[in-house]
Design a protein around this motif. Sequence first.
Motif, short mmCIF file in Angstrom:
data_model
loop_
_atom_site.label_atom_id
_atom_site.label_comp_id
_atom_site.label_asym_id
_atom_site.label_seq_id
_atom_site.Cartn_x
_atom_site.Cartn_y
_atom_site.Cartn_z
N THR A 24 62.26 87.52 6.41
CA THR A 24 62.15 87.43 7.87
C THR A 24 60.83 88.05 8.32
O THR A 24 60.13 87.47 9.17
CB THR A 24 63.34 88.13 8.54
N ILE A 25 60.45 89.18 7.75
CA ILE A 25 59.17 89.82 8.07
C ILE A 25 58.02 88.87 7.72
O ILE A 25 57.06 88.74 8.49
CB ILE A 25 59.00 91.16 7.32
N MET A 26 58.12 88.21 6.58
CA MET A 26 57.08 87.25 6.18
C MET A 26 56.96 86.12 7.19
O MET A 26 55.84 85.69 7.53
CB MET A 26 57.37 86.68 4.79
N LEU A 27 58.10 85.64 7.69
CA LEU A 27 58.06 84.58 8.70
C LEU A 27 57.39 85.08 9.97
O LEU A 27 56.55 84.39 10.55
CB LEU A 27 59.48 84.07 9.00
N TYR A 28 57.77 86.28 10.41
CA TYR A 28 57.13 86.85 11.60
C TYR A 28 55.63 87.00 11.39
O TYR A 28 54.84 86.66 12.27
CB TYR A 28 57.73 88.21 11.96
N ASN A 29 55.22 87.50 10.23
CA ASN A 29 53.79 87.66 9.97
C ASN A 29 53.08 86.31 10.00
O ASN A 29 51.96 86.20 10.51
CB ASN A 29 53.56 88.38 8.63
N GLY A 30 53.73 85.29 9.47
CA GLY A 30 53.13 83.95 9.47
C GLY A 30 52.97 83.39 10.87
O GLY A 30 51.92 82.82 11.21
N VAL A 31 53.98 83.55 11.71
CA VAL A 31 53.89 83.01 13.07
C VAL A 31 52.87 83.80 13.87
O VAL A 31 52.08 83.21 14.63
CB VAL A 31 55.27 82.94 13.77
N ASP A 83 63.96 80.41 21.36
CA ASP A 83 63.81 79.20 22.16
C ASP A 83 62.73 79.40 23.22
O ASP A 83 61.88 78.53 23.43
CB ASP A 83 65.15 78.82 22.80
N TYR A 84 62.75 80.55 23.88
CA TYR A 84 61.75 80.84 24.91
C TYR A 84 60.35 80.88 24.29
O TYR A 84 59.40 80.28 24.82
CB TYR A 84 62.06 82.17 25.60
N ILE A 85 60.21 81.58 23.16
CA ILE A 85 58.91 81.68 22.49
C ILE A 85 58.43 80.29 22.09
O ILE A 85 57.25 79.94 22.30
CB ILE A 85 58.98 82.62 21.28
N VAL A 102 49.19 85.25 24.33
CA VAL A 102 49.24 86.72 24.35
C VAL A 102 50.69 87.18 24.60
O VAL A 102 51.19 88.09 23.93
CB VAL A 102 48.28 87.31 25.40
N GLU A 103 51.35 86.52 25.55
CA GLU A 103 52.74 86.86 25.84
C GLU A 103 53.63 86.61 24.63
O GLU A 103 54.41 87.48 24.22
CB GLU A 103 53.25 86.04 27.03
N ALA A 104 53.53 85.43 24.05
CA ALA A 104 54.36 85.08 22.89
C ALA A 104 54.10 86.02 21.73
O ALA A 104 55.04 86.49 21.07
CB ALA A 104 54.09 83.63 22.48
N GLU A 105 52.83 86.33 21.49
CA GLU A 105 52.49 87.23 20.40
C GLU A 105 53.10 88.61 20.61
O GLU A 105 53.60 89.24 19.67
CB GLU A 105 50.97 87.35 20.27
N GLY A 106 53.10 89.09 21.84
CA GLY A 106 53.69 90.38 22.14
C GLY A 106 55.17 90.42 21.77
O GLY A 106 55.64 91.39 21.15
N TYR A 107 55.90 89.39 22.13
CA TYR A 107 57.32 89.32 21.78
C TYR A 107 57.51 89.25 20.26
O TYR A 107 58.40 89.92 19.71
CB TYR A 107 57.99 88.10 22.42
N LEU A 108 56.68 88.45 19.59
CA LEU A 108 56.81 88.30 18.15
C LEU A 108 56.51 89.60 17.41
O LEU A 108 57.21 89.96 16.47
CB LEU A 108 55.89 87.17 17.66
N VAL A 109 55.49 90.31 17.85
CA VAL A 109 55.15 91.60 17.23
C VAL A 109 56.29 92.59 17.43
O VAL A 109 56.68 93.31 16.50
CB VAL A 109 53.82 92.14 17.78
#
Length: 133
Positions: A24-31, A83-85, A102-109
């Motif tokens: 899951t961490i790898m997926l987050y890092n990839g996105v 879904d929102y992201i 920037v907004e999407a990245e903030g949520y993903l981080v």
Amino acid sequence: MAMNNPYKAYQENSVSTASPGELTIMLYNGVIKNVKLAKQAIQDSNISAKHTHLIKAQDIVRELMVTLNMDIEISKSLMAMYDYINRRLVEANTTNSADVLVEAEGYLVELRDTWKEVIKINRQKQFGQGGQV
């Protein structure tokens, strides 16, 4: 048999030996990586690269959605967030908006860092020591 690309072999081995939490961490890092590359492409007016990176980011978000166990209550909240992201990534792709990214990245981080903390706490409980992801 000789390895032509040791980095690719390392990546494949990392994925095949990773725990579900680490995957899951790898997926987050990839996105997150693809969102950053898309932001840079927008700044560089490289629409083709922006599109490519955002499609990859959307694919990863959809993979995160597919892996949710909907029998677990928090999964419903995560699904809504993913879904929102994903909708924001589509919007950024159609409007060339770095601000949306920037907004999407903030949520993903924030989601990635939360997963890291959960894994760390679980390792501490399991092994009585701090494990790093």
